[in-house]
Write a protein that holds these residues in place. Structure first.
Motif, PDB file in Angstrom:
ATOM      1  N   GLN A 346      34.986   2.717  35.519  1.00 19.30           N
ATOM      2  CA  GLN A 346      35.860   2.434  34.388  1.00 19.30           C
ATOM      3  C   GLN A 346      35.108   2.569  33.068  1.00 19.30           C
ATOM      4  O   GLN A 346      35.572   3.231  32.128  1.00 19.30           O
ATOM      5  CB  GLN A 346      36.438   1.021  34.536  1.00 19.30           C
ATOM      6  CG  GLN A 346      37.215   0.518  33.333  1.00 19.30           C
ATOM      7  CD  GLN A 346      38.597   1.123  33.208  1.00 19.30           C
ATOM      8  OE1 GLN A 346      39.017   1.890  34.065  1.00 19.30           O
ATOM      9  NE2 GLN A 346      39.301   0.796  32.145  1.00 19.30           N
ATOM     10  N   LEU A 347      33.958   1.943  32.961  1.00 15.44           N
ATOM     11  CA  LEU A 347      33.220   1.958  31.700  1.00 15.44           C
ATOM     12  C   LEU A 347      32.653   3.339  31.387  1.00 15.44           C
ATOM     13  O   LEU A 347      32.567   3.728  30.221  1.00 15.44           O
ATOM     14  CB  LEU A 347      32.101   0.926  31.742  1.00 15.44           C
ATOM     15  CG  LEU A 347      32.562  -0.540  31.659  1.00 15.44           C
ATOM     16  CD1 LEU A 347      31.384  -1.496  31.848  1.00 15.44           C
ATOM     17  CD2 LEU A 347      33.256  -0.813  30.338  1.00 15.44           C
ATOM     18  N   SER A 348      32.291   4.106  32.414  1.00 10.98           N
ATOM     19  CA  SER A 348      31.773   5.451  32.172  1.00 10.98           C
ATOM     20  C   SER A 348      32.842   6.370  31.609  1.00 10.98           C
ATOM     21  O   SER A 348      32.525   7.358  30.936  1.00 10.98           O
ATOM     22  CB  SER A 348      31.217   6.042  33.475  1.00 10.98           C
ATOM     23  OG  SER A 348      30.109   5.299  33.932  1.00 10.98           O
ATOM     24  N   ALA A 349      34.091   6.062  31.885  1.00  9.02           N
ATOM     25  CA  ALA A 349      35.190   6.914  31.421  1.00  9.02           C
ATOM     26  C   ALA A 349      35.627   6.576  30.001  1.00  9.02           C
ATOM     27  O   ALA A 349      36.454   7.280  29.432  1.00  9.02           O
ATOM     28  CB  ALA A 349      36.384   6.785  32.366  1.00  9.02           C
ATOM     29  N   GLN A 350      35.071   5.498  29.418  1.00  9.60           N
ATOM     30  CA  GLN A 350      35.417   5.109  28.057  1.00  9.60           C
ATOM     31  C   GLN A 350      34.567   5.897  27.051  1.00  9.60           C
ATOM     32  O   GLN A 350      33.577   6.526  27.420  1.00  9.60           O
ATOM     33  CB  GLN A 350      35.194   3.601  27.881  1.00  9.60           C
ATOM     34  CG  GLN A 350      35.911   2.737  28.904  1.00  9.60           C
ATOM     35  CD  GLN A 350      37.417   2.917  28.881  1.00  9.60           C
ATOM     36  OE1 GLN A 350      38.032   2.902  27.819  1.00  9.60           O
ATOM     37  NE2 GLN A 350      38.012   3.081  30.043  1.00  9.60           N
ATOM     38  N   PRO A 351      34.915   5.880  25.758  1.00  6.43           N
ATOM     39  CA  PRO A 351      34.109   6.570  24.742  1.00  6.43           C
ATOM     40  C   PRO A 351      32.790   5.830  24.517  1.00  6.43           C
ATOM     41  O   PRO A 351      32.655   5.002  23.617  1.00  6.43           O
ATOM     42  CB  PRO A 351      35.015   6.554  23.503  1.00  6.43           C
ATOM     43  CG  PRO A 351      35.947   5.424  23.717  1.00  6.43           C
ATOM     44  CD  PRO A 351      36.153   5.309  25.181  1.00  6.43           C
ATOM     45  N   VAL A 352      31.796   6.095  25.373  1.00  6.09           N
ATOM     46  CA  VAL A 352      30.568   5.314  25.473  1.00  6.09           C
ATOM     47  C   VAL A 352      29.410   6.026  24.786  1.00  6.09           C
ATOM     48  O   VAL A 352      29.316   7.251  24.803  1.00  6.09           O
ATOM     49  CB  VAL A 352      30.238   5.040  26.963  1.00  6.09           C
ATOM     50  CG1 VAL A 352      30.074   6.328  27.748  1.00  6.09           C
ATOM     51  CG2 VAL A 352      28.995   4.162  27.107  1.00  6.09           C
ATOM     52  N   ALA A 554      27.875  -0.165  25.184  1.00  2.99           N
ATOM     53  CA  ALA A 554      28.053  -0.048  23.732  1.00  2.99           C
ATOM     54  C   ALA A 554      28.723   1.279  23.432  1.00  2.99           C
ATOM     55  O   ALA A 554      28.346   2.314  23.992  1.00  2.99           O
ATOM     56  CB  ALA A 554      26.706  -0.148  23.010  1.00  2.99           C
ATOM     57  N   GLY A 555      29.689   1.258  22.532  1.00  6.12           N
ATOM     58  CA  GLY A 555      30.381   2.496  22.213  1.00  6.12           C
ATOM     59  C   GLY A 555      31.478   2.275  21.186  1.00  6.12           C
ATOM     60  O   GLY A 555      31.408   1.382  20.335  1.00  6.12           O
ATOM     61  N   ASP A 556      32.513   3.072  21.301  1.00 10.60           N
ATOM     62  CA  ASP A 556      33.581   3.097  20.307  1.00 10.60           C
ATOM     63  C   ASP A 556      34.412   1.822  20.343  1.00 10.60           C
ATOM     64  O   ASP A 556      34.500   1.140  21.376  1.00 10.60           O
ATOM     65  CB  ASP A 556      34.472   4.315  20.573  1.00 10.60           C
ATOM     66  CG  ASP A 556      35.412   4.584  19.421  1.00 10.60           C
ATOM     67  OD1 ASP A 556      34.915   4.818  18.309  1.00 10.60           O
ATOM     68  OD2 ASP A 556      36.628   4.555  19.639  1.00 10.60           O
TER      69      ASP A 556
END
Length: 902
Positions: A346-352, A554-556
């Protein structure tokens, strides 16, 4: 003339140079002429023993290889460089080729070579060269059906043209498939719009209600009146592919459009020809639509070929390639890596921009980055690989010492807009902090950033969260909150996120947290004047000794933290249905899956563990008690609920010679299980059948499944029911379709899990018609032969009660025959021990089974006595063909008792 008078029209195709995981790229070239006819084609599908799981479909065919064409290393082969391990092979049988070279006034009549008749709408006619239709009124459609040209996986091709370009609206040609009746089917459209623009679309009509499966899609073609179009529709598994091109040109390699229908029609597999005058077509009465060169193939198997062996005799002249295609279950069962944890996916698919899963092994000294090229995070007094982790993670890290331990990750690059950022982690405190105010020893997270606030600190005190935000002097705090009450238990796994959003010189910040397994988020927020650019570094601290942390991201600022999906992922999808999990896993790994039945009506599962895809989908199958098999180029799944009370797909009769060889039923204890202890996630439930144990002894089973605990008892009793139905097993039933070609259409509509019946078995063997579930088969096809050997199990366990249905009755467990009854006697006195078991006087007729004879009760007297209770029934005897004298004391039970389903 048709098969078996003429050869069986087998098609064997090979798709070279194809992407093995993308069926939409599989374009087949026919290699039928290279198939050695002596061996023909053998297809093995489903389970070959009802007690096992379904294995990979195998296609066995021997190819003539005297030219070296099928030798992968032969540079002189025309397939050199494109023939790969995994190149798919497909086996079809052509059921109908119709050039409409006959004249029919109303309807399309019968194609003479195959003997297959068109039924349905009579507005279609054959004029000796084509099928034609003219529709007189707006929104009028015409459907011609071929009930003998059937199949779940099919390819249909045809030519079409119209006599006049439409004005106002479109004229539609279509191929119908998955057709149950005129009100329930799917159709692939070729739509000619005003101006001659050609589009495609896919629709489904279910119980008369029409919905789009694929909306209007342009072909890029424009035609004139009389221009002939070629159409090809491939339906494989749940994938529908359409290709349209000018008949005057060459067929393109690429498909025009594709769409996947994950839950298609499960019964009915006829095909048909469709025409439609769309509402608003102003010159429709003048248009004549023409269709020609109609061909329909039923696809019997589609499998990649993992090995290309070369064999020859001593002379070197007889060179052959005996290949065995193997379905997707073979590939999924070997060489597959474990799927990453749900949270990581899930987190890898976010704007990371930076991400450390903290799922490293116990010997790790630093935290690995999940971002390609990302820096590892340093660790001080940290141990990794702890099994105490969020349900959606595979492990966690332990910060051993308060005020000393830490994990620090630098953010090397920022790949999203610098107008806000987000940072999140999961944590669990062994105990609460001893201090009610923020101080350096109860920090949880520090975030360094660029913009107005250069450092954020999040604290966990004995009562709640605090957050501070410092300016560039690292002294002045322009964000310095009071306590945000926990509204959760921080000694259980929780998630927390800081989010900033910059807009017009104002930064809005939010601190958001939630308890894993809870249904709501809590937020504290505020704002300040300035900017919020990017994160440069993040550090996790230990507010107390032994703080556990997992997944630092950490990301968008668009991280989808506050939504149901994130909560479900964090809990590893606990409570998700087996069908929904199977579909989700397949989508995440790009494996096509077709489901028969509703995903919503499947068992609710516990948390998803980490594992390889096949193990995880098998876990869904085991929890729900459905059947995982292969469908087309992907997977199929028959839900448990969809197996209930099925209509037979194939009706056979011993007296009509439908069964080729005498079956050899088995009467053994292979499936007998009369004590079930079902275990799941530390809980267990036991169900047992005391009567069966008294007769046969204990046959126990203690399966472990991944179910929610509140379902264990019901599922244990359902498994007990399946294990105590006392009927013969039928491991081999042989069909000869060359001897009975009238069965071919129905056979092509049989799938794994279908129900079949066989009337008039020898009374000495079965005594009543066979009612079976198809578990698998071996199918052999050659020029003049088509045989099938079915592996079947009893269907009776899957007949379940339906409230209010006349076929569903409560059974009695305490009724016996008062006195002996001669064969043919129609008055039967009975006694029943308990009032609740007495038989209804108004719900007649119903059928009893007494000592193996079925009798139908046409009337019955009211119960007499105070217990036990007596009644006298008037019956029709020997309704199952068995006539005998009935001993006194015989048990009186329903002929086909049903239990409630799960």
């Amino acid at each position: 003339m048709a098969f078996p008078t003429t050869p069986l029209p087998i098609y064997v195709g090979l798709a070279t140079g194809a992407d093995p995981v993308n069926p939409a790229t599989w374009n087949y070239s026919e290699i039928t002429s290279d198939v050695r006819d002596g061996a023909g084609v053998t297809i093995v599908s489903g389970r070959q023993d009802e007690g096992t799981q379904v294995g990979a479909t195998n296609v066995n065919v021997t190819l003539d290889n005297r030219t070296g064409r099928y030798c992968r290393t032969n540079p002189l082969s025309d397939l050199y460089g494109t023939l790969d391990k995994g190149s798919p092979v497909q086996v079809r049988v052509t059921r109908l080729v119709d050039t409409f070279s006959r004249v029919s006034g109303a309807g399309l009549g019968t194609e003479p070579a195959s003997g297959i008749a068109w039924t349905g709408n009579t507005q279609w006619t054959a004029n000796g060269t084509a099928a034609q239709v003219s529709l007189a009124t707006d929104n009028l459609a015409a459907l011609a059906i071929t009930t003998a040209a059937t199949g779940f996986d099919v390819e249909i091709s045809y030519s079409c043209s119209i006599s006049l370009l439409p004005t106002g609206a479109s004229w539609v040609f279509g191929a119908a498939f998955w057709l149950l009746d005129a009100n329930t089917y799917y159709r692939a459209h070729t739509e000619i719009a005003p101006g001659g623009v050609v589009n495609v679309k896919v629709q489904k009509r279910i119980n008369g209600v029409v919905n789009d499966v694929l909306g209007i899609t342009s072909t890029g073609l424009t035609v004139s009146a009389g221009t002939v179009l070629r159409n090809r529709i491939l339906v494989i598994g749940g994938t529908i592919l359409i290709k349209v091109w000018l008949a005057s040109g060459s067929e393109p390699a690429a498909w025009t459009a594709s769409v996947t229908e994950s839950q298609p029609q499960s019964t009915g597999a006829a095909t048909g020809l469709f025409g439609w005058r769309v509402s608003g077509l102003t010159n429709g009465s003048s248009i004549v639509g023409s269709v020609d060169d109609w061909r329909m193939d039923t696809i019997r198997a589609t499998t990649p070929v993992p090995e290309w062996p070369v064999r020859w005799d001593m002379s070197g002249r007889d060179v052959r390639a005996p290949i065995t295609g193997a379905g997707i279950l073979r590939r999924l069962s070997q060489g597959q890596s474990a799927l990453q944890s749900p949270i990581r996916r899930q987190l890898s698919a976010q704007p990371v921009c930076a991400y450390w899963p903290l799922e490293d092994g116990s010997s790790a000294t630093q935290a690995s980055s999940a971002i390609a090229g990302g820096a590892m995070a340093t660790a001080a007094q940290v141990t990794f690989g702890n099994a105490d982790c969020p349900p959606g993670a595979s492990s966690a890290a332990v910060l051993t010492t308060s005020g000393v331990s830490g994990i620090t990750g630098r953010v090397n690059r920022w790949t999203v807009p610098q107008d806000g950022y987000a940072c999140m982690t999961y944590f669990r405190l062994p105990t609460l902090s001893g201090s009610a105010s923020p101080n350096p020893t109860n920090r949880l997270m520090s975030i360094n950033a660029t913009g107005t606030v250069v450092r954020w600190i999040i604290y966990t005190t004995s009562t709640g969260f605090y957050i501070s935000g410092y300016l560039a002097d690292d002294v002045t705090a322009i964000v310095n909150t009071g306590s945000f009450a926990f509204s959760l238990d921080p000694t259980r796994w929780s998630a927390i996120q800081l989010e900033t959003q910059e807009s017009g010189g104002t930064v809005n910040w939010s601190l958001i947290w939630y308890q894993i397994g809870a249904g709501a988020f809590t937020m504290g927020n505020g704002s300040y004047s300035g900017t919020a650019d990017r994160i440069t570094q993040v550090t996790l601290h230990a507010p107390v000794d032994g703080t556990l942390v997992s997944h630092l991201w950490a990301g968008d600022d668009q991280l989808a933290f506050v939504d149901g999906t994130f909560m479900a992922v964090s809990a590893a999808y606990a409570g998700e249905t087996a069908g929904a999990r199977l579909a989700r896993l397949a989508a995440e790994t790009n494996v096509p899956v077709t489901m028969i039945g509703s995903a919503a009506n499947t068992a609710r599962m516990g948390a998803q563990p980490q594992g390889v895809l096949l193990d995880l989908v098998r876990e869904c199958e085991a929890a729900d008690q459905g059947t995982l098999y292969e469908r087309g180029a992907g997977l199929g799944y028959v839900t448990r609920a969809s197996r209930y009370n099925q209509t037979p797909a194939l009706v056979l009769d011993f007296n009509q010679g439908h069964v080729a060889e005498p079956p050899e039923p088995t009467d053994d204890d292979q499936r007998l299980r009369n004590r079930i202890t079902l275990r799941s996630n530390g809980s267990e439930a036991t169900a047992e059948d005391t009567a069966s144990i008294a007769k046969s002894g204990v046959y126990g089973d203690d399966p472990t499944v991944n179910l929610q605990a509140d379902q264990l008892s019901a599922h244990a009793y359902w498994r007990l029911h399946l294990g105590t139905v006392d009927e013969l097993r039928w491991p081999q039933i042989s069909l000869d379709l060359a001897r009975n070609p009238s069965l071919i259409a129905a056979w092509c509509s049989v799938r794994i899990g279908s129900r079949i019946t066989i009337a008039n078995p020898p009374s000495a063997v079965a005594g009543q018609p066979l009612d079976l579930i198809v578990e698998g088969w071996t199918e052999r096809l050659s020029n003049f032969s088509w045989t099938v050997e079915l592996v079947c199990s009893p269907a009776r366990p899957w007949d379940v009660g339906v409230w209010g249905a006349t076929t569903s009755r409560w059974d009695s467990a305490s009724t016996t025959l008062v006195s002996a009854a001669a064969a043919g006697a129609t008055s039967l006195p009975i006694t029943t021990a308990t009032a609740a078991d007495c038989w209804s006087t108004t719900a007649v007729p119903y059928t009893w089974s007494i000592a193996g004879e079925d009798v139908t009760v046409t009337s019955i007297t009211a119960p007499a006595g105070t217990g036990p209770y007596t009644q006298t029934a008037t019956v029709t005897r020997a309704v199952n063909g068995i006539a005998k004298s009935l001993p006194a004391g015989s048990s009186v039970r329903l002929s086909r008792p049903m239990r409630w389903a799960l």
